[in-house]
Scaffold this motif. Structure first.
Motif, PDB file in Angstrom:
ATOM      1  N   THR A   2       0.836  -1.200   0.000  1.00 57.52           N
ATOM      2  CA  THR A   2       0.000   0.000   0.000  1.00 57.52           C
ATOM      3  C   THR A   2       0.874   1.255   0.000  1.00 57.52           C
ATOM      4  OG1 THR A   2      -1.662  -1.186   1.245  1.00 57.52           O
ATOM      5  CG2 THR A   2      -1.803   1.205   1.275  1.00 57.52           C
ATOM      6  N   ALA A   3       0.436   2.281  -0.737  1.00 55.88           N
ATOM      7  CA  ALA A   3       1.179   3.548  -0.781  1.00 55.88           C
ATOM      8  C   ALA A   3       1.148   4.228   0.584  1.00 55.88           C
ATOM      9  CB  ALA A   3       0.558   4.454  -1.839  1.00 55.88           C
ATOM     10  N   ALA A   4       2.105   5.149   0.788  1.00 60.27           N
ATOM     11  CA  ALA A   4       2.163   5.910   2.042  1.00 60.27           C
ATOM     12  C   ALA A   4       1.105   7.009   2.029  1.00 60.27           C
ATOM     13  CB  ALA A   4       3.546   6.521   2.189  1.00 60.27           C
ATOM     14  N   TYR A   5       0.775   7.508   3.219  1.00 51.16           N
ATOM     15  CA  TYR A   5      -0.140   8.654   3.352  1.00 51.16           C
ATOM     16  C   TYR A   5       0.474   9.874   2.668  1.00 51.16           C
ATOM     17  CZ  TYR A   5      -2.970  12.297   5.451  1.00 51.16           C
ATOM     18  OH  TYR A   5      -3.801  13.368   5.641  1.00 51.16           O
ATOM     19  N   ASP A   6      -0.328  10.556   1.860  1.00 53.39           N
ATOM     20  CA  ASP A   6       0.119  11.771   1.159  1.00 53.39           C
ATOM     21  C   ASP A   6      -0.451  12.993   1.877  1.00 53.39           C
ATOM     22  OD1 ASP A   6       0.622  13.873  -0.531  1.00 53.39           O
ATOM     23  OD2 ASP A   6      -0.601  13.113  -2.190  1.00 53.39           O
ATOM     24  N   THR A   7       0.424  13.815   2.451  1.00 50.74           N
ATOM     25  CA  THR A   7      -0.049  14.974   3.235  1.00 50.74           C
ATOM     26  C   THR A   7      -0.696  16.045   2.352  1.00 50.74           C
ATOM     27  OG1 THR A   7       2.144  15.954   3.089  1.00 50.74           O
ATOM     28  CG2 THR A   7       1.634  14.708   5.098  1.00 50.74           C
ATOM     29  N   ASN A   9      -3.129  15.306   0.115  1.00 49.31           N
ATOM     30  CA  ASN A   9      -4.441  14.879  -0.389  1.00 49.31           C
ATOM     31  C   ASN A   9      -5.479  15.958  -0.077  1.00 49.31           C
ATOM     32  OD1 ASN A   9      -6.379  14.004   1.941  1.00 49.31           O
ATOM     33  ND2 ASN A   9      -4.363  13.231   2.553  1.00 49.31           N
ATOM     34  N   ILE A  10      -6.591  15.928  -0.821  1.00 48.29           N
ATOM     35  CA  ILE A  10      -7.555  17.039  -0.763  1.00 48.29           C
ATOM     36  C   ILE A  10      -8.181  17.202   0.624  1.00 48.29           C
ATOM     37  CG2 ILE A  10      -9.612  15.798  -1.554  1.00 48.29           C
ATOM     38  CD1 ILE A  10      -9.121  18.680  -3.492  1.00 48.29           C
ATOM     39  N   PRO A  51      -3.902  11.493  10.555  1.00 52.31           N
ATOM     40  CA  PRO A  51      -3.642  11.070   9.185  1.00 52.31           C
ATOM     41  C   PRO A  51      -3.590   9.554   9.014  1.00 52.31           C
ATOM     42  CG  PRO A  51      -1.605  11.842  10.218  1.00 52.31           C
ATOM     43  CD  PRO A  51      -2.711  12.038  11.220  1.00 52.31           C
ATOM     44  N   SER A  52      -4.409   9.040   8.094  1.00 53.84           N
ATOM     45  CA  SER A  52      -4.238   7.665   7.603  1.00 53.84           C
ATOM     46  C   SER A  52      -4.886   7.621   6.229  1.00 53.84           C
ATOM     47  CB  SER A  52      -4.872   6.631   8.534  1.00 53.84           C
ATOM     48  OG  SER A  52      -6.280   6.663   8.467  1.00 53.84           O
ATOM     49  N   ARG A  53      -4.446   6.700   5.377  1.00 53.68           N
ATOM     50  CA  ARG A  53      -5.033   6.592   4.025  1.00 53.68           C
ATOM     51  C   ARG A  53      -6.489   6.166   4.111  1.00 53.68           C
ATOM     52  NH1 ARG A  53      -2.349   5.907  -0.803  1.00 53.68           N
ATOM     53  NH2 ARG A  53      -3.659   4.225  -1.574  1.00 53.68           N
ATOM     54  N   ASN A  54      -6.753   5.244   5.020  1.00 51.75           N
ATOM     55  CA  ASN A  54      -8.100   4.671   5.115  1.00 51.75           C
ATOM     56  C   ASN A  54      -8.162   3.823   6.388  1.00 51.75           C
ATOM     57  OD1 ASN A  54      -6.922   2.120   4.333  1.00 51.75           O
ATOM     58  ND2 ASN A  54      -7.005   2.834   2.206  1.00 51.75           N
ATOM     59  N   LEU A  55      -9.186   2.981   6.487  1.00 54.19           N
ATOM     60  CA  LEU A  55      -9.378   2.141   7.678  1.00 54.19           C
ATOM     61  C   LEU A  55      -8.221   1.160   7.889  1.00 54.19           C
ATOM     62  CD1 LEU A  55     -12.608   0.374   8.767  1.00 54.19           C
ATOM     63  CD2 LEU A  55     -10.715  -1.072   8.032  1.00 54.19           C
ATOM     64  N   LEU A  56      -7.577   0.752   6.791  1.00 56.33           N
ATOM     65  CA  LEU A  56      -6.606  -0.342   6.865  1.00 56.33           C
ATOM     66  C   LEU A  56      -5.331   0.049   7.609  1.00 56.33           C
ATOM     67  CD1 LEU A  56      -7.072  -1.681   3.220  1.00 56.33           C
ATOM     68  CD2 LEU A  56      -8.128  -2.531   5.325  1.00 56.33           C
ATOM     69  N   ASP A  57      -4.925   1.326   7.513  1.00 59.15           N
ATOM     70  CA  ASP A  57      -3.690   1.750   8.180  1.00 59.15           C
ATOM     71  C   ASP A  57      -3.968   2.681   9.362  1.00 59.15           C
ATOM     72  OD1 ASP A  57      -4.542   3.815   6.468  1.00 59.15           O
ATOM     73  OD2 ASP A  57      -2.514   4.606   6.232  1.00 59.15           O
ATOM     74  N   VAL A 100     -10.197   9.465  -2.534  1.00 59.74           N
ATOM     75  CA  VAL A 100      -9.431  10.426  -1.737  1.00 59.74           C
ATOM     76  C   VAL A 100      -8.801   9.648  -0.584  1.00 59.74           C
ATOM     77  CG1 VAL A 100      -9.498  12.500  -0.306  1.00 59.74           C
ATOM     78  CG2 VAL A 100     -10.944  12.355  -2.343  1.00 59.74           C
ATOM     79  N   TYR A 101      -7.458   9.779  -0.458  1.00 58.66           N
ATOM     80  CA  TYR A 101      -6.719   8.869   0.426  1.00 58.66           C
ATOM     81  C   TYR A 101      -6.411   9.486   1.779  1.00 58.66           C
ATOM     82  CZ  TYR A 101      -6.988   6.187  -3.691  1.00 58.66           C
ATOM     83  OH  TYR A 101      -7.510   5.502  -4.767  1.00 58.66           O
ATOM     84  N   HIS A 102      -7.488   9.884   2.465  1.00 58.73           N
ATOM     85  CA  HIS A 102      -7.473  10.224   3.895  1.00 58.73           C
ATOM     86  C   HIS A 102      -8.759   9.616   4.429  1.00 58.73           C
ATOM     87  CE1 HIS A 102      -6.601  13.004   7.415  1.00 58.73           C
ATOM     88  NE2 HIS A 102      -7.820  12.558   7.671  1.00 58.73           N
ATOM     89  N   LEU A 103      -8.641   8.799   5.478  1.00 62.97           N
ATOM     90  CA  LEU A 103      -9.807   8.078   6.016  1.00 62.97           C
ATOM     91  C   LEU A 103     -11.027   8.984   6.149  1.00 62.97           C
ATOM     92  CD1 LEU A 103     -11.146   5.616   7.408  1.00 62.97           C
ATOM     93  CD2 LEU A 103     -10.085   6.382   9.553  1.00 62.97           C
TER      94      LEU A 103
END
Ligand code: 5GP
Length: 142
Positions: A2-7, A9-10, A51-57, A100-103
């Motif tokens: 999985t990609a890292a969190y991108d600070t 993101n929108i 900050p997290s991409r989604n529920l998984l991280d 959009v990759y912020h939970l």
């Protein structure tokens, strides 16, 4: 992998106030604002500040405060829009439909017999978003 969190993101930009949003709720841990491409009237996004991409991280400590606000917003949006029910959705990674990759958690008021509009479909008029945000803020305050 999985990609890292991108600070950049929108939603990170919205949380930092760099991009405007129609906010309905904010506390120490969570913000809620209107989805600009609503799948139905009153479609609100509930977003943890952590900050997290989604529920998984995500750190599991995120979920208590997040879902406490999901319930608050679901109750308020149902009342504000005079809805019959509420759909709660949450996507993880592109294969699931996440864009959009912020939970975040989608809270969508539902009306008997009315299907959801497409995910990330048409942009809503700002005045409609502002009006629905005002109704939901009022319901949260009562
Ligand atoms: P996801 O597909 O990641 O679960 O959901 C992202 C959601 O964010 C979509 O429903 C989309 O309509 C919404 N969205 C995309 N860009 C923006 C934006 O700039 N502002 C707001 N408020 N919502 C956005």
């Amino acid at each position: 992998m999985t990609a890292a969190y991108d600070t950049d993101n929108i939603f990170a930009k919205i949380l930092r106030g760099e991009i405007p949003s129609h906010r309905v709720y904010e506390d120490d841990a969570v913000v809620a604002f209107m989805d600009v491409m609503p799948q139905g009237p009153g479609h609100t996004l509930v977003v943890p500040k952590a900050p997290s991409r989604n529920l998984l991280d995500a750190n599991p400590s995120t979920f208590g405060p997040l879902f406490t606000v999901v319930q608050k917003v679901a109750l308020a949006a149902k009342k504000a829009l005079n809805a019959d029910g509420v759909t709660v959705l949450q996507f993880n990674e592109p294969a699931s439909g996440q864009t959009v990759y912020h939970l975040h958690v989608h809270v969508i008021p539902r009306f008997d017999g009315i299907p959801l509009k497409p995910h990330t479909g048409a942009m809503e008029k700002p005045e409609v978003l502002a009006e629905n945000a005002g109704k939901i803020r009022a319901a949260l305050g009562s």
